[in-house]
Design an enzyme around this catalytic site. Structure first.
Site, PDB file in Angstrom:
ATOM      1  N   CYS A 266       0.776  -1.304   0.006  1.00  0.00           N
ATOM      2  CA  CYS A 266       0.053  -0.140   0.071  1.00  0.00           C
ATOM      3  C   CYS A 266       0.875   1.358  -0.026  1.00  0.00           C
ATOM      4  O   CYS A 266       0.458   2.324  -0.457  1.00  0.00           O
ATOM      5  CB  CYS A 266      -0.952  -0.064   1.098  1.00  0.00           C
ATOM      6  SG  CYS A 266      -0.053  -0.183   2.760  1.00  0.00           S
ATOM      7  N   HIS A 847      -1.292   1.634   7.362  1.00  0.00           N
ATOM      8  CA  HIS A 847      -1.871   1.472   5.903  1.00  0.00           C
ATOM      9  C   HIS A 847      -1.830   2.985   5.286  1.00  0.00           C
ATOM     10  O   HIS A 847      -1.933   3.832   5.964  1.00  0.00           O
ATOM     11  CB  HIS A 847      -3.355   0.962   6.118  1.00  0.00           C
ATOM     12  CG  HIS A 847      -4.030   0.802   4.790  1.00  0.00           C
ATOM     13  ND1 HIS A 847      -3.483  -0.044   3.967  1.00  0.00           N
ATOM     14  CD2 HIS A 847      -4.944   1.461   4.145  1.00  0.00           C
ATOM     15  CE1 HIS A 847      -4.195  -0.258   2.847  1.00  0.00           C
ATOM     16  NE2 HIS A 847      -5.205   0.980   3.010  1.00  0.00           N
TER      17      HIS A 847
END
Length: 921
Positions: A266, A847
């Site tokens: 990510c 994230h």
């Protein structure tokens, strides 16, 4: 491999000093151990050799032991224990995201074999052996090999998990699959892979490595076998193509395309989405202008391969034909040229962005042969002249679309603190890494243990200075408890023992948020002086005897339980019997005294023993004095703490070797029933039967040893674990938001160089800790601002979740640019936001996502890997903002005029923002 332990109760009792007498192989002295292991760790990596993982905590304990120089020290580490590196003790799979240096150390095979022969390996644990692999430009230990799921096309439900090295060839996977599925030698086979989008890709080239084939852990590899009629089963299988079914007829807005997460990628997706939404750079690739400027011979570049891979990615995301794409080819190129991004561990989006911008610049550098350029020296000349010369020199070696778009110019001023010599240089930059104003305070959660045994421990939250000492913690806690700071001792409790006893001058930075900190109320002096009448501090552990299964319950081990105590004993009562009575008083809240009937019923003394027992005919007053310590004003004055290290106080403590303790014996010669026995132990709570109290060279620890039956009858575990919450527990340190301009102002303030990075003064002819100031001289078309949210120190790491408020439009830099205003246009200082890279989570996990403004529609979108949704501008600002992309307004106006004459772009999707997705703060 079975554990090799000297003590038969090694599974029940931590390894102690006497354990070393029966090791299977005689140990060399500690200096020789240090030399052999140290030389082994310095061994260069060689492809194909085996290295072994050792849990960091055990290895650090071993280092403390061998550096101590005492082979009989209490710091003996015991058997090698790698339990913390495994997910469980059944599959023995390695935990994910382990980091070398933080979680484990690596030892070559010879050093590992030495360690196992000296200390043994914990029973049942397999050794963690890994091979050294050769990668482009680097050798490394492959801690996480590739795990593939192998299936046959005829039986897709039965999968075999097989480990391979990333340097293995596809041919080896094919041969392994043939062997596992018992394929006849004359039968033809081939392999397919199933990607994250569900489509199947043929592995045509079997000679390439698994790294080059872009395979990843957990990926499904299908082996198909040719039919007897000469056809392949794939002719009838649905999906044996490279285009996902969902994208075959898709037509959407160019640029509104997600990127599949390949496994902790990510960070890469976030950086790519930000860069993809820089209008002038994307147009440069979409219009194929990069083809004329590819530099295949630049030794600092990647032979144009990185630029070509990025160009392909941009063309796919801006084609309008895909909802999402799989960036595995680009990921493979990045890993090929930057080994730190190999594999699928989490990384930093800003670090990847820095590498990508530098790599694209070198691949697209218009300068084919870089000439030597001398550093530009101010030498008293006007700044304008020196700055222009510095920029021209930079362009003589660096000329690319990246320089055109992202490079600006700093003014750096260094001043010598001794002679006042001033050095001015102008240096190019690609992005600004700006610090965040850091709060000078922190909140610590501690447990306060009062002296009064009737009171339960109290949980407190106290505000202390980040750079303060333990004494500051005591002062802060004093306001809640009304106990004087000099009557407190702070301890770190871990696994039922004292991990560290803090001194008042110890820094608070050594306390981590996850530590269990106990603060004990004490009286008298903290460090008794020999000859003084101050109380003596004794650390006390609680242990329970447990039968060992290996010896048919005939041998008892000892297991620590409960919270340890720090007990102060008056010198005139420093005997085993006096200590027993004091402990009974201290534990009176959760330990029940036996009744008279229980005393009489359990007391059976042999006649021979009666002859040796003194007549227990003391007066009632004497018995009362023996069994109940005195209490003044509701508190007991007989408790005192002494701070030390995790392995105990290292200096000899004469007060603890008092003659009264030497002369006394355990058990006391009296008839009263004893609930527990007492004995000296080391700081780990391990019995040290070979050393008598008078021979102790360090402060002894005392253990209260309970029989299981006595503990069950008289020790209330629920009450012992009880505590109360002080009103301050609900306190939260309020963090005020900061403005982006505050961060930029902090970036341009004067700072003093650190000792590790001194500056050489040409006037003094020596290195100096000069003052340094950075100023902005010239800003680029697109300004990247990196918010330094991650703070690192020698003993701690943290992420700052401060809310930084930044404008979407009209960010004015005119107050920070020092270039004379008559030499530049005011329009060159105002910027509009075009993209944001976000980070959610902590230091080691988290994230990354992206907010970006589409260059064609002007609509903001939220990119979360392969998911894309439109958002409103008021949703962009959050605590997660990490990297900001700003475009100069004059550049944006030029692009708007250009795009208005082009064919209109596809309309924006009519879908509305998803509030569920965006509610992430």
């Amino acid at each position: 491999m079975a554990a090799v332990a000297a003590d038969p109760a090694a599974a029940a009792v931590p390894a102690s000093a006497e354990d070393r007498d029966t090791q299977p192989e005689a140990m060399p002295d500690l200096d020789e151990q240090w030399r052999q292991i140290g030389n082994g760790r310095e061994r260069p990596l060689r492809a194909g050799e085996s290295w072994f993982l050792v849990e960091k905590h055990w290895y650090k304990q071993w280092e403390v032991y061998v550096k101590g120089g005492d082979q009989d020290a209490s710091t003996f580490p015991g058997c090698i224990n790698n339990a913390g590196l495994f997910e469980d003790q059944i599959s023995w799979h390695l935990r994910e995201r382990l980091l070398e240096g933080d979680d484990y150390v690596l030892l070559p095979a010879p050093a590992w074999n030495y360690m196992v022969s000296w200390y043994g390996l914990m029973d049942g644990q397999p050794p963690i052996e890994r091979k050294v692999i050769e990668l482009p430009g680097i050798r490394k230990v492959e801690v996480y090999p590739l795990e593939l799921l192998l299936v046959q096309h005829s039986d897709m439900e039965t999968a075999l998990t097989i480990q391979f090295s990333y340097t293995d060839s596809v041919e080896l996977v094919l041969q392994t699959a043939r062997e596992q599925f018992l394929v006849e030698p004359q039968e033809d086979t081939r392999l397919w892979t199933k990607n994250s989008e569900g489509s199947l890709d043929r592995l045509c080239n079997t000679q390439i490595t698994l790294l080059d084939a872009c395979l990843e852990t957990g990926q499904l590899v299908i082996m198909e076998t040719r039919n007897k009629d000469g056809t392949w089963p794939s002719a009838q299988l649905c999906g044996m193509n490279n285009i996902p079914d969902e994208d075959e007829d898709f037509q959407g807005q160019p640029g509104i395309c997600g990127l599949t997460n390949l496994g902790n990628t990510c960070f890469m997706n976030s950086a790519l989405q930000c860069l993809s939404n820089v209008p002038q750079l994307t147009e440069y690739f979409l219009n194929n202008r990069y083809l004329e400027e590819l530099n295949f011979r630049n030794p600092l570049g990647m032979k144009g391969e990185l630029a070509e891979a990025y160009a392909d990615l941009v063309k796919q995301t801006w084609s309008g034909y895909h909802r999402s794409i799989v960036p595995n080819v680009f990921k493979n190129k990045v890993g090929h040229f930057a080994s730190q991004f190999l594999g699928y561990q989490q990384h930093d989006s800003q670090e990847l962005l820095s590498f990508l911008l530098d790599g694209l610049h070198e691949d697209l550098n218009r300068v084919k042969k870089k000439e030597y350029v001398e550093l530009c020296n101010g030498a008293g000349r006007p700044d304008l002249e020196v700055a222009q010369e510095a920029w021209q020199n930079h362009k003589r070696r660096n000329d690319s679309v990246i320089v055109d778009t992202f490079h600006g110019l700093f003014k750096s001023t260094l001043v010598c603190p001794d002679c006042g010599n001033v050095s001015v240089t102008f240096d190019p930059f690609c992005y600004l890494s700006v610090p965040l104003p850091v709060c000078s305070r922190r909140v610590l959660e501690v447990f306060f243990v009062p002296m009064d045994p009737r009171r339960k421990p109290e949980q407190h939250r106290v505000v202390v200075p980040k750079k303060g000492n333990i004494s500051d913690l005591c002062v802060a806690l004093s306001t809640h408890t009304s106990v004087a700071p000099d009557k407190m001792i702070v301890a770190d409790v871990f696994s039922h023992r004292f991990y560290k006893l803090y001194q008042l001058e110890d820094p608070l930075s050594g306390i981590l948020d996850r530590d269990d900190i106990f603060v004990y109320e004490v009286t008298g002096r903290i460090e008794p002086v020999e000859g003084s009448r101050d109380d003596i501090v004794v650390p006390v552990y609680l242990r329970e005897r447990t039968p060992s299964r290996d010896y048919n319950n005939s041998y008892y081990g000892l297991i620590l339980f409960g919270h340890p105590l720090l007990v102060s004993v008056p010198r005139d009562r420093f005997s085993w019997e006096g200590l027993y009575n004091i402990l009974m008083y201290r534990l009176s809240r959760y330990v029940t005294k036996p009744t008279s009937d229980e005393d009489d019923g359990d007391e059976k003394v042999d006649e021979d023993e009666d002859e040796d027992v003194e007549d227990d005919s003391s007066s009632e007053e004497e018995k009362e004095e023996m069994s109940a310590p005195t209490v003044n004003d509701g508190t007991r004055e007989a408790e005192q703490e002494q701070a030390g290290t995790s392995s105990g106080v290292t200096e000899r403590c004469p007060s603890l070797l008092d003659n009264s303790l030497r002369a006394s014996q355990w058990p006391p010669r009296r008839r009263r029933k004893q609930l527990f026995t007492l004995q000296t132990v080391n700081s780990n709570g391990t019995s040290d039967r070979t050393t008598s109290p008078e021979e102790m060279q360090t402060q002894p620890y005392i253990a209260m040893d309970w029989e299981p039956d006595m503990k069950r009858r008289y020790y209330d575990e629920v009450e012992a674990e009880g505590y109360v919450k002080h009103d301050c527990v609900g306190y939260m340190l309020k963090k005020s938001p900061v403005q982006l301009k505050e961060c930029i102002k902090l970036f341009t303030t004067v700072e003093t160089l650190e000792k590790e990075n001194p500056w050489y003064c040409s006037s003094c002819k020596q290195h100096q800790l000069a003052t340094k100031k950075l100023d902005l001289w010239m800003l680029p078309e697109v300004l990247i601002i990196h918010l330094k949210r991650f703070s690192f120190s020698k003993i701690s790491r943290e992420k700052l979740d401060t809310l930084v408020q930044f404008p979407i439009r009209d960010l004015d830099f005119s107050e920070f640019v020092i270039k004379p205003k008559n030499e530049s246009s005011p329009d060159l200082y105002k910027y509009d936001l075009i993209a944001v890279s976000n980070h959610y989570g902590g230091m080691r996990d988290g994230h990354y996502t992206t907010f970006a403004c589409n260059k064609d529609s002007g609509q903001w979108h939220y990119f979360d890997d392969n998911s894309v949704s439109p958002v409103n501008e008021n949703q962009i600002e959050s605590k997660a903002a990490y990297v900001l992309f700003y475009q100069r307004q004059d550049v944006g106006r030029r692009q708007s005029q250009t795009s208005s004459s082009d064919t209109p772009a596809s309309p924006v999707s009519s879908s509305t923002p998803n509030s569920d997705i965006m509610d992430i703060n």
